[in-house]
Design a protein around this motif. Structure first.
Motif, mmCIF file in Angstrom:
data_model
loop_
_atom_site.group_PDB
_atom_site.id
_atom_site.type_symbol
_atom_site.label_atom_id
_atom_site.label_comp_id
_atom_site.label_asym_id
_atom_site.label_seq_id
_atom_site.Cartn_x
_atom_site.Cartn_y
_atom_site.Cartn_z
ATOM 1 N N VAL A 6 56.974 35.107 6.071
ATOM 2 C CA VAL A 6 56.166 34.876 7.267
ATOM 3 C C VAL A 6 54.692 34.689 6.901
ATOM 4 C CG1 VAL A 6 57.721 36.230 8.740
ATOM 5 C CG2 VAL A 6 55.837 37.374 7.570
ATOM 6 N N ARG A 7 53.840 34.429 7.888
ATOM 7 C CA ARG A 7 52.388 34.419 7.676
ATOM 8 C C ARG A 7 51.936 35.857 7.468
ATOM 9 N NH1 ARG A 7 48.749 30.557 10.500
ATOM 10 N NH2 ARG A 7 47.362 31.743 9.163
ATOM 11 N N ASP A 8 50.993 36.048 6.592
ATOM 12 C CA ASP A 8 50.573 37.428 6.300
ATOM 13 C C ASP A 8 50.055 38.160 7.540
ATOM 14 O OD1 ASP A 8 48.159 36.061 6.492
ATOM 15 O OD2 ASP A 8 47.229 37.152 4.829
ATOM 16 N N ASP A 9 49.398 37.407 8.443
ATOM 17 C CA ASP A 9 48.835 38.029 9.654
ATOM 18 C C ASP A 9 49.899 38.625 10.561
ATOM 19 O OD1 ASP A 9 45.965 36.261 9.696
ATOM 20 O OD2 ASP A 9 47.738 35.347 8.783
ATOM 21 N N ASP A 10 51.134 38.129 10.440
ATOM 22 C CA ASP A 10 52.211 38.612 11.324
ATOM 23 C C ASP A 10 52.859 39.892 10.798
ATOM 24 O OD1 ASP A 10 51.849 36.506 13.053
ATOM 25 O OD2 ASP A 10 53.288 35.210 12.025
HETATM 26 ZN ZN ZN Z 1 46.808 34.640 7.250
#
Ligand code: ZN
Ligand code: PRT
Length: 295
Positions: A50-54
Motif C-alpha cells: 500500500v501507500r506508506d501514508d495508509d
Molecule cells: Zn506517502
C-alpha cells in the motif's frame, strides 16, 4: 487457522528494504498478479502492498495487524487520530533503515534562528500535526500552511517564511538555499502493530516474527573474525576486538608460538580495528558476515 496481515510500502524509499528484511526473516510469499496482496507461504503472515501514508490507519482500524512504516508517518497519523504517538502508537522494534530527520529550516539569510522567532510567521509542511506539537511544546503560535509536495520551494515562492520537512543528506535544502534551524523529529522505519489485543496464537506469531527480525538486525551488525596471533598477546588482541566475548583459541600445527583465534564481534568492525590488530601482531585476519543468529 490464524493469519496476520502485514502492510508494507508498495513502492518508494521503504519498499525494498521492508521486503528484504521480511525475506531474510524467513518469510516467503506467493506474489499475486495484481500485486497488492501476497500470500505468506512459510508463516501465516500475508503482505498488503500500500501507500506508506495508509499504513498507520490500516493498523489503527485493525484491518492489518502489522505494518512497516516510517516513524514520521506513524506519529503524524496517530496525532491526526487524537492518539499520543509517543505512548499510544510506538514501534515494536526500530528497523534501522529509512533514517531521516524532520527539520525546521529557513532561508539562509533569514532572521529565524529558533522556534522563538516563528511567532506570527507562516510555516509550510506536509506534517501539520508534528509541526503543531512542536510549536505547542514551545508555546509559539505560527500559521501552518499544509503542502503535500515541493515544501522546499515555499519560501522562495513567497508562500511561507520557513518550512518543516524531512531531510536525509541535506542536498535538497542546500539546493533551495535553506538552512536547518532546529530538529523536530528523528525518524526511522519501524515495525508497528494494531493497538487492540489479538488471540494468543496471533500474539505468539508476532513474537516469532519479532525475534526473527531482531536476529536479522543483530546478524547485520555481527561479524565472525578469524586471525593468527602470537600466543603471548592474546589478552591484548582480544581487547582490540569490538564487542567480542571470550574468543575460541586453536593450536596451529607446527607453530608453537602462534594460535588461531576466532571471535564473534557484535559491533561493527572497521579497517581501523584490523590495522590495530595487525600492529599488535595478528596476521591472516579474516572478517566474515554472519547470516543468522539466535542468541
Ligand atoms: Zn506517502
Ligand atoms: O507513494 P508513497 O506515499 O508510498 O510514498 P511517499 O512518496 O510518500 O514516500 P517516500 O517513498 O518518498 O518516503 C517514504 C519514507 O522514507 C518517508 O516517510 C520517511 O520515513 C523515509 N525517508 C527517509 C525519506 C527521506 N529519507 C527523504 N530524504 N522521505 C523523504 N525524503 C525526502 C526529503 O524530504 C527531500 O525532499 O527526500 C528528499 C531528498 O532529501 P535530501 O535531504 O537527501 O536532499
Amino acid at each position: 487457522m490464524t493469519r496476520l496481515k502485514l502492510a508494507i510500502q508498495k513502492s518508494g524509499r521503504l519498499a525494498e528494504e521492508s521486503l528484504a528484511l521480511l525475506e531474510r526473516s524467513g518469510l516467503k510469499f506467493a506474489k499475486s498478479k495484481d500485486k497488492l496482496f501476497w500470500f505468506g507461504e512459510t508463516l501465516p503472515i500475508d503482505l498488503m502492498l500500500v501507500r506508506d501514508d495508509d499504513i498507520p490507519r490500516l493498523l489503527l482500524a485493525g484491518v492489518c495487524q502489522l505494518g512497516i512504516v516510517g516513524g514520521n508517518v506513524a506519529e503524524e497519523k496517530a496525532l491526526e487520530q487524537g492518539l499520543d504517538a509517543r505512548t499510544g502508537f510506538a514501534p515494536l522494534v526500530g528497523l534501522g533503515f529509512g533514517r531521516c530527520r524532520l527539520m525546521l529550516a529557513a532561508p539562509e539569510q533569514s532572521a529565524i534562528q529558533g522556534a522563538q522567532d516563528l511567532t506570527g510567521q507562516r510555516l509550510a509542511t506536509s506534517y501539520p500535526q508534528l509541526t503543531r506539537r512542536y510549536l505547542n511544546e514551545r508555546g509559539v503560535s505560527a500559521d501552518i500552511v499544509v503542502l503535500n509536495g515541493a515544501v522546499e520551494i515555499a519560501p522562495s515562492m513567497g508562500a511561507a517564511e520557513a518550512i518543516v520537512d524531512l531531510v536525509s543528506t541535506g542536498t535538497t535544502l542546500r539546493a533551495n538555499h535553506l538552512a536547518v534551524v532546529d530538529e523536530v523529529l528523528v525518524s526511522e522505519a519501524g515495525l508497528y502493530r494494531c493497538p487492540n489485543a489479538l488471540s494468543p496464537e496471533a500474539e505468539a506469531l508476532i513474537d516469532t516474527l519479532m525475534t526473527r527480525i531482531e536476529g536479522v538486525r543483530q546478524a547485520n551488525e555481527t561479524k565472525y573474525v578469524m586471525m593468527h596471533a602470537p600466543k603471548n598477546k592474546l589478552t591484548e588482541i582480544t581487547a582490540l576486538l569490538p564487542g567480542a566475548e571470550a574468543p575460541t583459541v586453536l593450536t596451529l600445527e607446527g607453530s608453537p608460538d602462534r594460535v588461531a583465534l576466532h571471535a564473534v564481534c557484535t559491533e561493527q568492525v572497521f579497517w581501523e580495528h584490523l590495522e590495530r590488530l595487525k600492529a599488535a601482531g595478528a596476521s591472516a585476519i579474516l572478517v566474515l558476515p554472519v547470516e543468522k543468529m539466535l542468541a
